[in-house]
Design a protein around this motif. Structure first.
Motif, PDB file in Angstrom:
ATOM      1  N   PHE A   1       0.838  -1.203   0.000  1.00 14.78           N
ATOM      2  CA  PHE A   1       0.000   0.000   0.000  1.00 14.78           C
ATOM      3  C   PHE A   1       0.871   1.250   0.000  1.00 14.78           C
ATOM      4  O   PHE A   1       0.642   2.196  -0.757  1.00 14.78           O
ATOM      5  CB  PHE A   1      -0.903  -0.012   1.237  1.00 14.78           C
ATOM      6  CG  PHE A   1      -1.927   1.080   1.235  1.00 14.78           C
ATOM      7  CD1 PHE A   1      -3.110   0.926   0.530  1.00 14.78           C
ATOM      8  CD2 PHE A   1      -1.704   2.260   1.924  1.00 14.78           C
ATOM      9  CE1 PHE A   1      -4.056   1.929   0.526  1.00 14.78           C
ATOM     10  CE2 PHE A   1      -2.639   3.272   1.916  1.00 14.78           C
ATOM     11  CZ  PHE A   1      -3.826   3.110   1.212  1.00 14.78           C
ATOM     12  N   ARG A   2       1.899   1.205   0.844  1.00 13.56           N
ATOM     13  CA  ARG A   2       2.796   2.359   0.910  1.00 13.56           C
ATOM     14  C   ARG A   2       3.452   2.622  -0.445  1.00 13.56           C
ATOM     15  O   ARG A   2       3.496   3.745  -0.925  1.00 13.56           O
ATOM     16  CB  ARG A   2       3.868   2.102   1.973  1.00 13.56           C
ATOM     17  CG  ARG A   2       4.951   3.172   2.016  1.00 13.56           C
ATOM     18  CD  ARG A   2       6.066   2.744   2.924  1.00 13.56           C
ATOM     19  NE  ARG A   2       5.656   2.792   4.317  1.00 13.56           N
ATOM     20  CZ  ARG A   2       5.841   3.868   5.096  1.00 13.56           C
ATOM     21  NH1 ARG A   2       6.397   4.931   4.620  1.00 13.56           N
ATOM     22  NH2 ARG A   2       5.452   3.862   6.346  1.00 13.56           N
ATOM     23  N   TRP A   3       3.900   1.540  -1.087  1.00 17.62           N
ATOM     24  CA  TRP A   3       4.560   1.714  -2.385  1.00 17.62           C
ATOM     25  C   TRP A   3       3.570   2.178  -3.445  1.00 17.62           C
ATOM     26  O   TRP A   3       3.918   2.981  -4.322  1.00 17.62           O
ATOM     27  CB  TRP A   3       5.241   0.412  -2.825  1.00 17.62           C
ATOM     28  CG  TRP A   3       6.533   0.205  -2.094  1.00 17.62           C
ATOM     29  CD1 TRP A   3       6.780  -0.728  -1.126  1.00 17.62           C
ATOM     30  CD2 TRP A   3       7.727   0.971  -2.227  1.00 17.62           C
ATOM     31  NE1 TRP A   3       8.054  -0.587  -0.640  1.00 17.62           N
ATOM     32  CE2 TRP A   3       8.674   0.452  -1.304  1.00 17.62           C
ATOM     33  CE3 TRP A   3       8.102   2.052  -3.029  1.00 17.62           C
ATOM     34  CZ2 TRP A   3       9.948   0.974  -1.161  1.00 17.62           C
ATOM     35  CZ3 TRP A   3       9.381   2.565  -2.886  1.00 17.62           C
ATOM     36  CH2 TRP A   3      10.288   2.029  -1.960  1.00 17.62           C
ATOM     37  N   ALA A   4       2.347   1.692  -3.370  1.00 16.54           N
ATOM     38  CA  ALA A   4       1.344   2.122  -4.347  1.00 16.54           C
ATOM     39  C   ALA A   4       1.098   3.624  -4.207  1.00 16.54           C
ATOM     40  O   ALA A   4       1.027   4.351  -5.207  1.00 16.54           O
ATOM     41  CB  ALA A   4       0.050   1.350  -4.147  1.00 16.54           C
ATOM     42  N   ALA A   5       0.981   4.084  -2.960  1.00 12.17           N
ATOM     43  CA  ALA A   5       0.760   5.512  -2.731  1.00 12.17           C
ATOM     44  C   ALA A   5       1.946   6.321  -3.241  1.00 12.17           C
ATOM     45  O   ALA A   5       1.791   7.331  -3.930  1.00 12.17           O
ATOM     46  CB  ALA A   5       0.525   5.774  -1.249  1.00 12.17           C
ATOM     47  N   TYR A   6       3.143   5.837  -2.910  1.00 10.58           N
ATOM     48  CA  TYR A   6       4.365   6.502  -3.329  1.00 10.58           C
ATOM     49  C   TYR A   6       4.456   6.554  -4.847  1.00 10.58           C
ATOM     50  O   TYR A   6       4.714   7.601  -5.452  1.00 10.58           O
ATOM     51  CB  TYR A   6       5.543   5.725  -2.740  1.00 10.58           C
ATOM     52  CG  TYR A   6       6.895   6.344  -2.945  1.00 10.58           C
ATOM     53  CD1 TYR A   6       7.244   7.525  -2.302  1.00 10.58           C
ATOM     54  CD2 TYR A   6       7.833   5.717  -3.767  1.00 10.58           C
ATOM     55  CE1 TYR A   6       8.502   8.075  -2.490  1.00 10.58           C
ATOM     56  CE2 TYR A   6       9.087   6.259  -3.954  1.00 10.58           C
ATOM     57  CZ  TYR A   6       9.411   7.440  -3.316  1.00 10.58           C
ATOM     58  OH  TYR A   6      10.642   7.988  -3.510  1.00 10.58           O
ATOM     59  N   GLY A   7       4.178   5.410  -5.461  1.00 11.37           N
ATOM     60  CA  GLY A   7       4.243   5.327  -6.924  1.00 11.37           C
ATOM     61  C   GLY A   7       3.251   6.268  -7.590  1.00 11.37           C
ATOM     62  O   GLY A   7       3.584   6.965  -8.554  1.00 11.37           O
ATOM     63  N   SER A   8       2.030   6.318  -7.055  1.00 10.37           N
ATOM     64  CA  SER A   8       1.022   7.199  -7.650  1.00 10.37           C
ATOM     65  C   SER A   8       1.442   8.654  -7.546  1.00 10.37           C
ATOM     66  O   SER A   8       1.223   9.449  -8.459  1.00 10.37           O
ATOM     67  CB  SER A   8      -0.320   7.015  -6.948  1.00 10.37           C
ATOM     68  OG  SER A   8      -0.702   5.689  -7.007  1.00 10.37           O
ATOM     69  N   ALA A   9       2.052   8.993  -6.411  1.00 13.34           N
ATOM     70  CA  ALA A   9       2.514  10.369  -6.253  1.00 13.34           C
ATOM     71  C   ALA A   9       3.583  10.680  -7.295  1.00 13.34           C
ATOM     72  O   ALA A   9       3.627  11.771  -7.859  1.00 13.34           O
ATOM     73  CB  ALA A   9       3.047  10.591  -4.845  1.00 13.34           C
ATOM     74  N   LEU A  10       4.434   9.675  -7.557  1.00 15.55           N
ATOM     75  CA  LEU A  10       5.482   9.906  -8.564  1.00 15.55           C
ATOM     76  C   LEU A  10       4.898  10.041  -9.972  1.00 15.55           C
ATOM     77  O   LEU A  10       5.478  10.717 -10.816  1.00 15.55           O
ATOM     78  CB  LEU A  10       6.511   8.775  -8.524  1.00 15.55           C
ATOM     79  CG  LEU A  10       7.393   8.765  -7.275  1.00 15.55           C
ATOM     80  CD1 LEU A  10       8.419   7.652  -7.372  1.00 15.55           C
ATOM     81  CD2 LEU A  10       8.090  10.115  -7.079  1.00 15.55           C
ATOM     82  N   VAL A  11       3.746   9.400 -10.201  1.00 14.36           N
ATOM     83  CA  VAL A  11       3.095   9.522 -11.514  1.00 14.36           C
ATOM     84  C   VAL A  11       2.829  10.995 -11.823  1.00 14.36           C
ATOM     85  O   VAL A  11       3.032  11.467 -12.942  1.00 14.36           O
ATOM     86  CB  VAL A  11       1.780   8.711 -11.559  1.00 14.36           C
ATOM     87  CG1 VAL A  11       0.954   9.094 -12.778  1.00 14.36           C
ATOM     88  CG2 VAL A  11       2.075   7.227 -11.558  1.00 14.36           C
ATOM     89  N   VAL A  12       2.397  11.739 -10.780  1.00 13.02           N
ATOM     90  CA  VAL A  12       2.116  13.161 -10.973  1.00 13.02           C
ATOM     91  C   VAL A  12       3.366  13.878 -11.476  1.00 13.02           C
ATOM     92  O   VAL A  12       3.312  14.658 -12.434  1.00 13.02           O
ATOM     93  CB  VAL A  12       1.614  13.791  -9.651  1.00 13.02           C
ATOM     94  CG1 VAL A  12       1.431  15.284  -9.807  1.00 13.02           C
ATOM     95  CG2 VAL A  12       0.320  13.135  -9.216  1.00 13.02           C
ATOM     96  N   LEU A  13       4.499  13.571 -10.837  1.00 13.77           N
ATOM     97  CA  LEU A  13       5.763  14.175 -11.284  1.00 13.77           C
ATOM     98  C   LEU A  13       6.088  13.755 -12.711  1.00 13.77           C
ATOM     99  O   LEU A  13       6.475  14.580 -13.546  1.00 13.77           O
ATOM    100  CB  LEU A  13       6.906  13.704 -10.386  1.00 13.77           C
ATOM    101  CG  LEU A  13       7.105  14.381  -9.045  1.00 13.77           C
ATOM    102  CD1 LEU A  13       8.385  13.885  -8.416  1.00 13.77           C
ATOM    103  CD2 LEU A  13       7.169  15.886  -9.233  1.00 13.77           C
ATOM    104  N   ALA A  14       5.890  12.452 -12.968  1.00 18.86           N
ATOM    105  CA  ALA A  14       6.253  11.919 -14.280  1.00 18.86           C
ATOM    106  C   ALA A  14       5.440  12.582 -15.379  1.00 18.86           C
ATOM    107  O   ALA A  14       5.956  12.855 -16.461  1.00 18.86           O
ATOM    108  CB  ALA A  14       6.046  10.412 -14.300  1.00 18.86           C
TER     109      ALA A  14
END
Lengths: 323, 298
Positions: free
Chosen positions: A28-41
């Motif tokens: 869950f933590r990684w999913a949240a982290y990954g989604s946040a990075l999507v915004v940057l990407a």
């Protein structure tokens, strides 16, 4: 609070335990982290695409791409100046008209409006932002432009004809209602809800004590607004205006309907012109080769300008919120 | 007021502005009148636009609008059934892609990242994306998906709309989660629940109404977007293939093409479509507001 209305019974807790294995927790933590990075990407992707796609055009024309006003598909010669100046001028007109109206609306909502009316009026103004931009375009082209031509352009042109400066700026060669000025007016209506609602929130944040003390020493509403509220809000109102500017610069469909889409540099505000966004919307689907690169380069310029404007807006608005 | 009469015999006791200099009075009055007028102007324009849509659109509404496909050039009659269905599919696709990403990213900002450097940067970038020109998102997805896949597709349209919806959902999710009192989370943690459980079972539950509102507002935002679809989903006059490859007809682009067309029936259909799309979006926006209000009352 409704929140913990479910009783945390023992059996309930057991299911919780079972479901929340350490693996799930980590996942869950990684999913949240990954989604946040999507915004940057996404942001990086947009700017990367524009630079990558526009590069051939920048390389071909150099700095002249920005300053040249030639846009000739047949000879493969492209310059951005008409579109850049059109974008800036229409956004500037939008600000000149839209900002006083927006601030007036914010003052009405926070200072003058009776409490029962506040919510409905706020909603109406905010709904202006919900109307799709293509609808503004249709309204502008089919309803507003004919009226504007008949009641403003025609009489105004006959008045200013022959005058030194006004005779050029406000002269309508073809009073069709379509052109830079109409685009600016439509844009001003479209940015009003954004500027007004942020300004309203800023004015709401100013401590009531300040206002009350000003009224207490006998100030009129005008004096309270002018000498207490506006100085207090100061910089963040500029932030709100910048946000509106960012919106106006990138608005596409409404402008495409009413600006006339001509690649012509004209001193008259009533002449058709084009903006970066309207040119991309008009030409991109049929573009190939260098023309497509030139359009992407236009997009790159638009992106850089809006990025700077929006970043400034964000910094100016954020500064006040913190203290 | 008695003292006023005493100090200035010329002014009458019941004139509330008796003691105020005339110029101050005028400035004050002017401010009040102008601000009220400006607000009225805003409301007037909204009313004007709605009235225009009703007057022009209702005449074009007929059962055929909802059952027949968009007519070709010079063809009589026709409807916009394929555009309506296409728009629904693209919007739902966009929301379905954007919701998990937006909710999780908003959760990261509110629950994990908080004031860390990365979270601050992401918040900043998200705010930029929130107001970024939507046509640039269309260009981005064109290069990202349409070119490599060799043609326009509904998938590209869905992704373009999702990119517009994500920042809206991120922002509202974070804002709503921040309103959840920290003590609730602490209570959950004290029961031995790991972070993910606290978030899913407590924070999300408490902020549910606000988060749903965010998703509805994002839906309303993308439902009328035209610019990003121009280069991604494109448009066509037929029922699109179920694989969503090739152009997928959709309402905003259909309206754009039909409104400027020289055929009377096309224009009629554009107005009918404009009426349908605007009323749906306004209804969605109002529902979202009511939902949030109800939650606040609780």
């Amino acid at each position: 609070m409704v929140v913990v209305s479910d009783k945390m019974t023992v059996s309930n807790m057991q299911t919780l335990r079972r479901r929340s294995s350490p693996a799930f927790d980590q996942g869950f933590r990684w999913a949240a982290y990954g989604s946040a990075l999507v915004v940057l990407a996404v942001l990086a992707g947009i700017i990367g695409t524009m630079i990558y796609g526009g590069w051939p055009a920048f390389q071909e024309f150099g700095f002249g791409f920005v300053t040249s006003s030639v846009w000739n598909v047949g000879q493969d010669q492209y310059g951005a100046w008409v579109a850049i100046s059109g974008t800036l001028t229409s956004a500037l007109i939008a600000l000149v008209i839209g900002v006083p109206i927006s601030i007036g609306i914010a003052i009405f909502l926070t200072q003058l409006c009776p409490p029962w009316l506040r919510r409905p009026v706020s909603t109406v103004i905010e709904l202006l932002a919900a109307v799709p931009s293509i609808i503004y375009g249709m309204w502008g082209l089919f309803v507003f432009a004919p009226l504007f031509a008949k009641y403003v352009q025609v009489p105004l042109t006959s008045i200013v004809e022959g005058m030194p400066i006004l005779g050029t700026v406000l002269y309508a060669r073809v009073p069709s209602g379509v052109g830079m000025m109409t685009a600016g007016i439509i844009l001003s209506i479209m940015i009003i809800p954004f500027i007004a609602s942020i300004t309203r929130d800023i004015l709401d944040q100013i401590p009531t004590v300040l206002r009350e003390s000003a009224y207490g020493i006998g100030c009129t509403t005008w004096e309270v607004v002018r000498f207490v509220l506006l100085p207090q809000a100061g910089v963040s109102i500029i932030g709100a205006i910048m946000l509106g500017l960012g919106r106006a610069l990138g608005e596409t469909m409404a402008v495409t309907f009413v600006i006339g889409n001509a690649n012509r540099l004209s001193l008259s505000l009533f002449d058709p012109s084009s903006t970066i966004a309207s040119r991309i919307a008009n030409e991109f689907n049929e573009a190939a080769g260098l023309q497509m690169n030139a359009l992407l380069a236009l997009g790159c310029i638009l992106f850089v300008v809006t990025f700077i404007v929006l970043a400034l807006a964000r910094l100016l608005i954020a500064r006040v919120k913190t203290h | 007021m008695d003292t006023a009469v005493y100090d200035h015999p010329a002014t009458t006791a019941h004139a509330p502005w008796g003691r105020v200099r005339r110029s101050r009075h005028v400035a004050d009055r002017a401010l009040k009148i102008i601000c009220t007028l400006f607000t009225g102007l805003g409301a007037f324009v909204l009313g004007w636009i709605l009235l225009m849509l009703l007057v022009e659109g209702i005449g074009g509404l007929s059962p055929a609008v909802f059952t027949e496909t968009t007519p070709g050039p010079g063809t009589e009659g026709g409807g916009i059934a394929n555009a309506i269905v296409g728009s629904l599919i693209l919007t739902i696709l966009g929301v379905m892609i954007a919701t998990p990403i937006g909710v999780l990213a908003g959760t990261y900002l509110a629950e994990y990242g908080k004031n860390s450097k990365l979270a601050t940067v992401i918040r900043f970038v998200n705010d930029i994306l929130l107001a970024a020109p939507s046509i640039l998102i269309g260009l981005f997805v064109y290069i990202l998906m349409v070119q490599p896949m060799g043609g326009y597709s509904g998938w590209a349209g869905g992704v373009a709309l999702a990119i517009i919806a994500v920042p809206v959902i991120v922002r509202s999710t974070e804002d709503m989660l921040r309103l959840v009192p920290g003590s609730l989370r602490e209570a959950g943690a004290a029961l031995g629940a790991p972070m993910s459980t606290v978030i899913v079972k407590i924070s999300w539950k408490a902020a549910r109404a606000g988060m749903v509102t965010g998703v509805i507002l994002a839906t309303a935002r993308i439902a009328g977007e035209t610019a990003p679809l121009l280069f991604t989903a494109l448009n066509n006059n037929f029922w699109f293939s179920p694989s969503l490859m090739g152009g997928v007809s959709n309402l905003p682009v259909t309206i754009y093409q039909f409104a400027l067309a020289p055929y009377e029936n096309w224009r009629q259909l554009a107005w009918a479509g404009a009426l349908i799309i605007t009323l749906s979006i306004l209804a969605l926006s109002i529902v979202a507001r009511l939902l949030l209000k109800k939650d606040k009352v609780r």
